[in-house]
Design a protein around this motif. Structure first.
Motif, short mmCIF file in Angstrom:
data_model
loop_
_atom_site.label_atom_id
_atom_site.label_comp_id
_atom_site.label_asym_id
_atom_site.label_seq_id
_atom_site.Cartn_x
_atom_site.Cartn_y
_atom_site.Cartn_z
N TRP A 117 0.77 -1.19 -0.35
CA TRP A 117 -0.27 0.38 -0.09
C TRP A 117 0.75 0.95 -0.13
CZ3 TRP A 117 1.34 -2.66 3.91
CH2 TRP A 117 1.81 -2.29 5.28
N LEU A 118 0.50 2.40 -0.38
CA LEU A 118 0.67 3.22 -0.03
C LEU A 118 0.52 4.71 1.20
CD1 LEU A 118 -0.22 4.73 -4.20
CD2 LEU A 118 2.10 3.13 -3.17
N GLU A 119 1.69 4.79 1.43
CA GLU A 119 1.45 5.94 2.33
C GLU A 119 2.64 7.86 2.23
OE1 GLU A 119 3.09 5.72 7.19
OE2 GLU A 119 2.52 3.71 6.40
N GLY A 120 1.16 7.95 2.31
CA GLY A 120 1.94 9.23 2.84
C GLY A 120 0.50 10.39 2.61
N THR A 121 1.28 12.17 3.00
CA THR A 121 0.25 13.46 2.70
C THR A 121 -0.97 13.35 2.19
OG1 THR A 121 2.04 14.90 2.64
CG2 THR A 121 1.87 14.37 4.21
N ASP A 122 0.31 13.15 0.72
CA ASP A 122 -1.06 12.91 -0.68
C ASP A 122 -0.65 11.88 -1.52
OD1 ASP A 122 -0.02 14.37 -2.28
OD2 ASP A 122 0.23 16.10 -0.68
N LEU A 123 -1.53 11.74 -2.79
CA LEU A 123 -0.17 10.86 -3.35
C LEU A 123 0.41 11.14 -4.39
CD1 LEU A 123 -4.61 9.13 -5.63
CD2 LEU A 123 -2.10 8.58 -4.08
N ASN A 124 1.06 12.46 -3.97
CA ASN A 124 2.11 13.14 -4.91
C ASN A 124 3.38 12.78 -4.18
OD1 ASN A 124 1.01 14.08 -7.55
ND2 ASN A 124 -0.36 16.13 -6.42
N ASN A 125 2.92 12.64 -2.75
CA ASN A 125 3.65 12.01 -2.24
C ASN A 125 4.21 11.34 -1.17
OD1 ASN A 125 6.04 13.17 0.15
ND2 ASN A 125 4.49 14.03 1.07
N THR A 126 4.97 9.72 -1.79
CA THR A 126 3.96 8.56 -1.01
C THR A 126 5.22 8.25 -1.14
OG1 THR A 126 3.29 7.57 -3.17
CG2 THR A 126 1.88 8.48 -2.11
N ILE A 127 5.30 6.64 -0.08
CA ILE A 127 6.42 5.70 -0.48
C ILE A 127 5.70 4.11 -0.20
CG2 ILE A 127 7.88 6.89 1.32
CD1 ILE A 127 7.22 5.50 3.79
N THR A 128 5.60 3.42 -0.22
CA THR A 128 5.19 2.56 -0.87
C THR A 128 5.99 1.41 0.60
OG1 THR A 128 5.37 2.08 -2.83
CG2 THR A 128 5.36 0.00 -2.09
N PHE A 194 -4.51 3.50 -0.11
CA PHE A 194 -3.07 4.86 -0.03
C PHE A 194 -3.95 5.34 1.40
CE2 PHE A 194 -3.34 9.09 0.44
CZ PHE A 194 -2.48 9.12 0.84
N PHE A 195 -2.99 4.97 2.11
CA PHE A 195 -2.42 5.57 3.85
C PHE A 195 -2.96 6.85 3.74
CE2 PHE A 195 -0.98 6.09 7.95
CZ PHE A 195 -2.17 6.04 8.96
N ARG A 196 -3.52 7.96 4.12
CA ARG A 196 -2.94 9.62 4.18
C ARG A 196 -2.75 9.08 6.05
NH1 ARG A 196 -5.60 13.54 1.27
NH2 ARG A 196 -7.10 12.76 0.60
#
Length: 278
Positions: A117-128, A194-196
């Protein structure tokens, strides 16, 4: 025919993110979808967002509830899909996630379908974040989960519901019971959710509850896993030390009169509490 998928969105005062969450589901364009929104009586713009998309929501309600676990259970009672999931009102599904899940679904098996899953503050700033291995129930316990909740689906089972005594580790405890009931894990090749991460998320605000619930879970279920009991005891002790550190920090910041009493209690339990990282 594509399997019917039911998604429950528990919502409470997350209106600034809720629209993105709903659109991430609606824009899947999945033809056999049941979308259920259970709002806990939000006082922000959440109700307006829900009403904006109510023609694409199969069922919704906005009323006071007993918390997230209760809200999810209310939604699961309405869910009649072959596969079910819940998506918090600040998280997202990735594009085409539902079609990927449908490809992996086997009608005659009890499955947990998940992925990185993706994690970050938004979809333009993620880590996997990758699914951990090996995929065993013992490793699931000792790692406190192997996979993330956003983008995880499971074969519908009306006999199983979320434990409403859990408010932070509710998904971890529930998925553990699915594994004990013989569910097998199936891993998709691409991230499904995606986990925000944001300052108002309960993961940022309620770490003390997290450790209390981990300790409760471990102490409740150790009897079923005597083969790893020593490792469970070590994890329980480490979690208790982490909880004491949080309580010391809280008392120092907010109630210094209680700090010495809390420190004495912590040191009696384990002097290593003062050594960070142990």
């Amino acid at each position: 025919m594509l399997p019917k998928i039911s998604i429950v969105v528990p919502s409470y005062n997350q209106g600034k993110y809720l629209e993105d969450t709903l659109l991430s589901i609606i824009k899947q364009d999945y033809p056999n979808l049941q979308l259920i929104v259970i709002d806990g009586g939000s006082t922000d713009q959440s109700l307006a967002v829900i009403q904006k998309y109510e023609h694409q929501i199969n069922y919704w309600v906005s009323e006071k509830d007993k918390g997230q676990s209760h809200a999810i259970n209310k939604g699961l009672l309405k869910a009649d899909g072959e596969l079910v999931s819940f998506l918090n009102s600040d998280d997202l599904l990735t594009p085409n996630a539902l079609f990927e899940v449908a490809k992996l679904y086997s009608k005659d098996k009890k499955q947990i379908i998940t992925a990185a899953w993706l994690e970050g503050t938004d979809l333009n700033n993620t880590i996997t974040r990758e699914v951990l291995s090996p995929l065993t129930i013992e490793n699931f316990i000792l790692k406190v989960g192997l996979f993330g909740q956003p983008g995880t689906f499971w074969t519908n089972n009306k006999q199983l519901c979320f434990d409403e005594d859990y408010h932070f580790c509710l998904d971890f405890e529930f998925f553990y019971r699915l594994l004990r009931h013989g569910y097998e894990m199936v891993i998709a090749k691409t991230p499904l959710g995606f986990f925000r991460a944001h300052p108002d998320a309960k993961t940022a605000l309620k770490q003390d509850i997290k450790f209390k619930e981990i300790i409760k879970f471990l102490e409740t279920n150790i009897k079923f896993h005597q083969n790893i009991s020593s490792s469970i005891l070590a994890l329980t002790a480490r979690s208790k030390r982490s909880l004491y550190r949080l309580e010391l920090l809280k008392s120092w910041n907010h109630n210094k009169l209680n700090f010495c009493a809390t420190l004495w209690s912590a040191l009696k339990y384990d002097p290593r509490i003062l050594i960070r990282g142990i």
